[in-house]
Design an enzyme around this catalytic site. Structure first.
Site, PDB file in Angstrom:
ATOM      1  N   LYS A 293       0.832  -1.210   0.000  1.00 28.79           N
ATOM      2  CA  LYS A 293       0.000   0.000   0.000  1.00 28.79           C
ATOM      3  C   LYS A 293       0.866   1.259   0.000  1.00 28.79           C
ATOM      4  CE  LYS A 293      -4.121  -2.044   2.115  1.00 28.79           C
ATOM      5  NZ  LYS A 293      -3.609  -3.330   2.646  1.00 28.79           N
TER       6      LYS A 293
HETATM    7  O1  6AU Z   1      -9.230 -11.734   6.002  1.00 27.82           O
HETATM    8  P1  6AU Z   1      -8.478 -10.847   6.976  1.00 27.82           P
HETATM    9  O2  6AU Z   1      -9.354  -9.800   7.590  1.00 27.82           O
HETATM   10  O3  6AU Z   1      -7.715 -11.620   7.988  1.00 27.82           O
HETATM   11  O4  6AU Z   1      -7.344 -10.102   6.107  1.00 27.82           O
HETATM   12  C1  6AU Z   1      -7.629  -9.175   5.088  1.00 27.82           C
HETATM   13  C2  6AU Z   1      -6.385  -8.787   4.331  1.00 27.82           C
HETATM   14  C3  6AU Z   1      -5.317  -8.072   5.149  1.00 27.82           C
HETATM   15  C4  6AU Z   1      -5.485  -6.601   4.778  1.00 27.82           C
HETATM   16  O5  6AU Z   1      -4.259  -5.910   4.769  1.00 27.82           O
HETATM   17  C5  6AU Z   1      -6.057  -6.660   3.359  1.00 27.82           C
HETATM   18  O6  6AU Z   1      -6.727  -7.916   3.268  1.00 27.82           O
HETATM   19  N1  6AU Z   1      -7.003  -5.577   3.014  1.00 27.82           N
HETATM   20  C6  6AU Z   1      -6.803  -4.753   1.885  1.00 27.82           C
HETATM   21  C7  6AU Z   1      -5.852  -5.027   0.829  1.00 27.82           C
HETATM   22  C8  6AU Z   1      -5.739  -6.336   0.241  1.00 27.82           C
HETATM   23  O7  6AU Z   1      -5.252  -4.172   0.285  1.00 27.82           O
HETATM   24  C9  6AU Z   1      -7.619  -3.650   1.668  1.00 27.82           C
HETATM   25  C10 6AU Z   1      -8.751  -3.456   2.469  1.00 27.82           C
HETATM   26  O8  6AU Z   1      -9.539  -2.561   2.229  1.00 27.82           O
HETATM   27  N2  6AU Z   1      -8.974  -4.321   3.491  1.00 27.82           N
HETATM   28  C11 6AU Z   1      -8.148  -5.373   3.784  1.00 27.82           C
HETATM   29  O9  6AU Z   1      -8.433  -6.121   4.712  1.00 27.82           O
HETATM   30  O10 6AU Z   1      -4.054  -8.539   4.737  1.00 27.82           O
END
Ligand code: 6AU
Length: 277
Positions: free
Chosen positions: A94
């Protein structure tokens, strides 16, 4: 609407970005739209996870700045697993600074992300200069520009996120005008995305049963720190997700491998329903 009904194979042909075409072809041939988020703090654990879920994923997503023992050897081993299991590596960095600074963070420092990550995530907030910074870094490195791409974080999954309204539409517009280096968009909805080549990556995905199994928040679809969850079906059929990111739904399961297989199956079934093949 038409974009969402189109198969990954045909979208790959219409793509104007080499990496987005590569992702769409990989997803179609491996029949998986699952991206696993390896939010772990130890490299052995990350490698073990990559090996366990490797057969069921298209993208393995890392946060290397959360690792306590990052090393060059770790990167080489992860790349080896990516080859064996045929998945791409996304470093979810990011980036969010001016082009010059982002260029240094991408291609220098102790992580040297440009050297090994097929894909990276980028916030839209600085404007197009951040994309020029990343491209500039690659032009001065040994990595091929055509082997690298970024995903623009247009809309976040967290409660009360500021990525709404005109910011969200401007972020999508940035992605659509910079397909020279943008392969996709991180968002919670397909609204405003028109380019068939752009891949929608949607995080905040977890089945209710995997959440209740842990009895984290009863039936709440949140994690207590702002993350909000939807089901695999919902993100694919109602939100337009091409690739779904699952972190704790898989990493906290008794068997991450079985969980990954289950998520892959649920997501693929929803995709087939969406395109009605
Ligand atoms: O399924 P989780 O909640 O354990 O993990 C979600 C993953 C984490 C966050 O850094 C990422 O997704 N993420 C992102 C990304 C991919 O950029 C954006 C966002 O809006 N929300 C989010 O959770 O590794």
């Amino acid at each position: 609407e038409e974009r969402l009904k189109t198969t990954f194979e045909s979208r790959a042909e219409k793509s104007s970005n080499a990496m987005s075409a590569k992702i769409l072809r990989l997803v179609a041939s491996k029949r998986t739209t699952l991206c696993v988020a390896a939010d772990l703090s130890n490299t052995d654990k990350v490698l073990e996870l990559a090996n366990a879920v490797g057969p069921y994923i298209c993208i393995f997503k890392t946060h290397v700045d959360a690792l306590e023992d990052f090393s060059k050897k770790f990167v080489q081993e992860l790349q080896q697993l990516a080859k064996v299991h045929n998945f791409l590596i996304m470093e979810d960095r990011k980036f969010g600074d001016i082009g010059h600074t982002a260029s240094l963070q991408y291609g220098a420092g102790c992580f040297n992300i440009a050297d090994w990550a097929d894909l990276v995530t980028v916030h839209a907030i600085p404007g197009p200069g951040i994309i020029d910074g990343l491209i500039n870094c690659l032009e001065n490195s040994k990595s091929q520009l055509s082997d690298r791409a970024c995903f623009i974080v247009a809309e976040m999954s967290s409660k009360d996120t500021l990525t709404t309204g005109s910011y969200l539409s401007a972020a999508i517009k940035l992605a659509e005008t910079r397909e020279d280096f943008v392969a996709g968009i991180v968002s919670q909805s397909a609204t405003g995305i028109s380019s068939p080549g752009l891949v929608q990556l949607t995080p905040g995905v977890r089945t209710i049963s995997s959440q209740n199994g842990k009895e984290r928040n009863g039936t709440s679809r949140e994690d207590g720190l702002g993350q909000q969850y939807n089901s695999p079906d919902h993100v694919v059929l109602e939100r337009g997700a091409d690739i779904a990111v699952v972190g704790r739904g898989i990493t906290e399961a008794d068997s991450p491998s079985d969980a990954a297989k289950l998520y892959r199956d649920l997501l693929w079934k929803a995709y087939e329903e969406r395109v009605a093949v």
